[in-house]
Each structure stands twice: as structure tokens, then as C-alpha cells.
Design a protein around this motif. Structure first.
Motif, mmCIF file in Angstrom:
data_model
loop_
_atom_site.group_PDB
_atom_site.id
_atom_site.type_symbol
_atom_site.label_atom_id
_atom_site.label_comp_id
_atom_site.label_asym_id
_atom_site.label_seq_id
_atom_site.Cartn_x
_atom_site.Cartn_y
_atom_site.Cartn_z
ATOM 1 N N GLY A 244 1.276 -1.221 -0.172
ATOM 2 C CA GLY A 244 0.539 -0.044 0.085
ATOM 3 C C GLY A 244 0.718 1.312 -0.030
ATOM 4 O O GLY A 244 0.566 1.943 -0.666
ATOM 5 N N PHE A 245 1.626 1.136 0.899
ATOM 6 C CA PHE A 245 2.802 2.485 1.056
ATOM 7 C C PHE A 245 4.256 2.470 -0.268
ATOM 8 O O PHE A 245 3.786 3.854 -1.156
ATOM 9 N N CYS A 246 3.635 1.609 -0.615
ATOM 10 C CA CYS A 246 5.775 1.732 -1.996
ATOM 11 C C CYS A 246 4.882 1.783 -3.179
ATOM 12 O O CYS A 246 5.316 2.317 -4.232
ATOM 13 N N PHE A 247 3.523 1.615 -3.042
ATOM 14 C CA PHE A 247 3.324 0.947 -4.592
ATOM 15 C C PHE A 247 1.763 1.215 -4.774
ATOM 16 O O PHE A 247 1.329 2.054 -5.685
ATOM 17 N N ASN A 248 0.761 0.799 -4.013
ATOM 18 C CA ASN A 248 -0.653 1.234 -4.294
ATOM 19 C C ASN A 248 -1.296 2.246 -3.737
ATOM 20 O O ASN A 248 -1.491 3.037 -4.904
ATOM 21 N N GLY A 249 -0.106 3.547 -3.451
ATOM 22 C CA GLY A 249 -0.499 5.220 -2.447
ATOM 23 C C GLY A 249 0.077 5.898 -4.100
ATOM 24 O O GLY A 249 -0.895 6.622 -4.466
ATOM 25 N N PRO A 250 1.192 5.487 -3.694
ATOM 26 C CA PRO A 250 1.572 6.638 -4.644
ATOM 27 C C PRO A 250 1.154 5.972 -5.932
ATOM 28 O O PRO A 250 1.409 6.977 -6.945
ATOM 29 N N GLY A 251 1.245 5.159 -6.523
ATOM 30 C CA GLY A 251 0.367 4.718 -7.935
ATOM 31 C C GLY A 251 -0.481 5.200 -8.433
ATOM 32 O O GLY A 251 -0.861 5.884 -9.083
ATOM 33 N N ASN A 252 -1.286 4.934 -7.215
ATOM 34 C CA ASN A 252 -2.795 5.195 -7.537
ATOM 35 C C ASN A 252 -3.212 7.095 -7.400
ATOM 36 O O ASN A 252 -3.125 7.573 -8.676
#
Length: 188
Positions: free
Chosen positions: A58-66
Motif C-alpha cells: 500500500g505504501f510503496c506501490f498502490n498509494g503513490p501509484g494511484n
């Protein structure tokens, strides 16, 4: 105020005022909490390593990616009409969703140290995508119609709490086992 609440409040105050960072922290916490909820509901012994992997996703991929994806999508398709909102939803479903779903399983398999990092994604991508369409098409239509960009990731994080619980569920089960269970239920 209890000391644990004070600690949380103090932590939140130290998060930079960057929307990117706040969204990443929020989504990381959402995914970590979803894993903890799954462990609790299923009566499993709490496994902090699984919780940590979800937080990392969530912190490294999904949050920043979204966050980045919604900025691009808003520039490509500005506006909030129903036509624009539905176009954004279908662009997302046809482009980013398969990438996110495959990425979820692949990144987790890397973090788990599995030799074949692609097998789980191959097995689970289509059922995950189909369920994702039934959940995310209405959720994202509301998102794109009514929310400004700065709140989109937080909204997706809240809806994502429900979705992340589904992903935690999918991570635990083989598709063939789920199909057998569904056949059994439909026969009753």
C-alpha cells in the motif's frame, strides 16, 4: 487522551503536508489493517510479517501509484460529467486494473521469496479482475463524478479497505478450491 491515541495523533502531525505522502501512508495503513482483520476474522494467529507486506504494498506501490495515475487520468480526461466519469472508469478497468492486480500477486510473491513469482498472478488475475469490475466500476464512477483529485486516493483507500480484504482472501486461497466451494454452495 490515552497514550496510544496521543502517539497516533503525534505521528499524523509529523507526516509531511504532501498529498502524495499522506495518501501513501493512508493506503499502506488500510492494506495492513485489512490483513490484520482477515487474520482476526479467520481466527489465525496474528502474523506481523503478512501485515508488513500489505503495508509495503500500500505504501510503496498502490498509494503513490494511484496518486500519479489519477493525476494523469485527470489531465487526459478533464471534467466531471457522467460521460467523462464513465470513460475514466473504463480506461482504468482496461489499463491499470490488470496491472495492479498482477502487480499485487507478483510483488507479494517477491516479498515472500517464492521461486515462481508469476504463477499466482496467472491463476488469480481473471477472477480478481471480474470481481474487481463488479466492485470498482460503481465505486470509481462515484469517485470520478463527485471528488476532487486530492481526495480520490483517500476515497479509494476507504473503498480499498473492503477491496483489500478481498485481496487478502484471494491471497489465501487457490481458485480451484474456491470453485469447488461455490459449486457445493450452489447445489444446496
Amino acid at each position: 487522551m490515552t497514550s496510544s491515541v496521543k502517539n497516533v495523533v503525534n505521528f499524523l502531525r509529523r507526516i509531511p503536508k504532501s498529498h502524495l505522502v499522506r495518501n501513501a501512508v493512508f493506503v499502506g495503513a488500510t492494506y495492513a489493517t485489512s490483513e490484520w482483520v482477515q487474520q482476526t476474522v479467520l481466527g489465525e494467529k496474528h502474523d506481523p510479517t503478512k501485515v508488513k507486506r500489505m503495508a509495503i504494498w500500500g505504501f510503496c506501490f498502490n498509494g503513490p501509484g494511484n496518486y500519479a495515475w489519477y493525476k494523469v487520468l485527470d489531465k487526459m480526461l478533464p471534467g466531471k460529467s457522467i460521460k467523462i466519469a464513465l470513460t475514466k472508469v473504463f480506461v482504468e478497468k482496461l489499463t491499470m486494473s490488470p496491472i495492479w492486480y498482477a502487480g499485487f500477486f507478483i510483488v507479494h510473491n517477491i516479498m515472500e521469496g517464492k521461486d515462481d513469482i508469476f504463477s499466482e498472478a496467472k491463476e488469480k488475475i481473471i477472477p480478481t479482475y471480474l470481481v474487481g469490475c463488479t466492485f470498482w466500476i460503481p465505486a470509481q464512477t462515484l469517485n470520478f463524478l463527485f471528488l476532487p483529485h486530492v481526495y480520490r486516493v483517500a476515497y479509494v483507500g476507504i473503498a480499498g479497505f473492503i477491496w483489500a480484504n478481498f485481496l487478502c482472501f484471494m491471497k489465501r486461497h487457490h481458485v480451484a478450491d474456491l470453485s469447488r466451494k461455490l459449486e457445493y454452495v450452489s447445489e444446496e
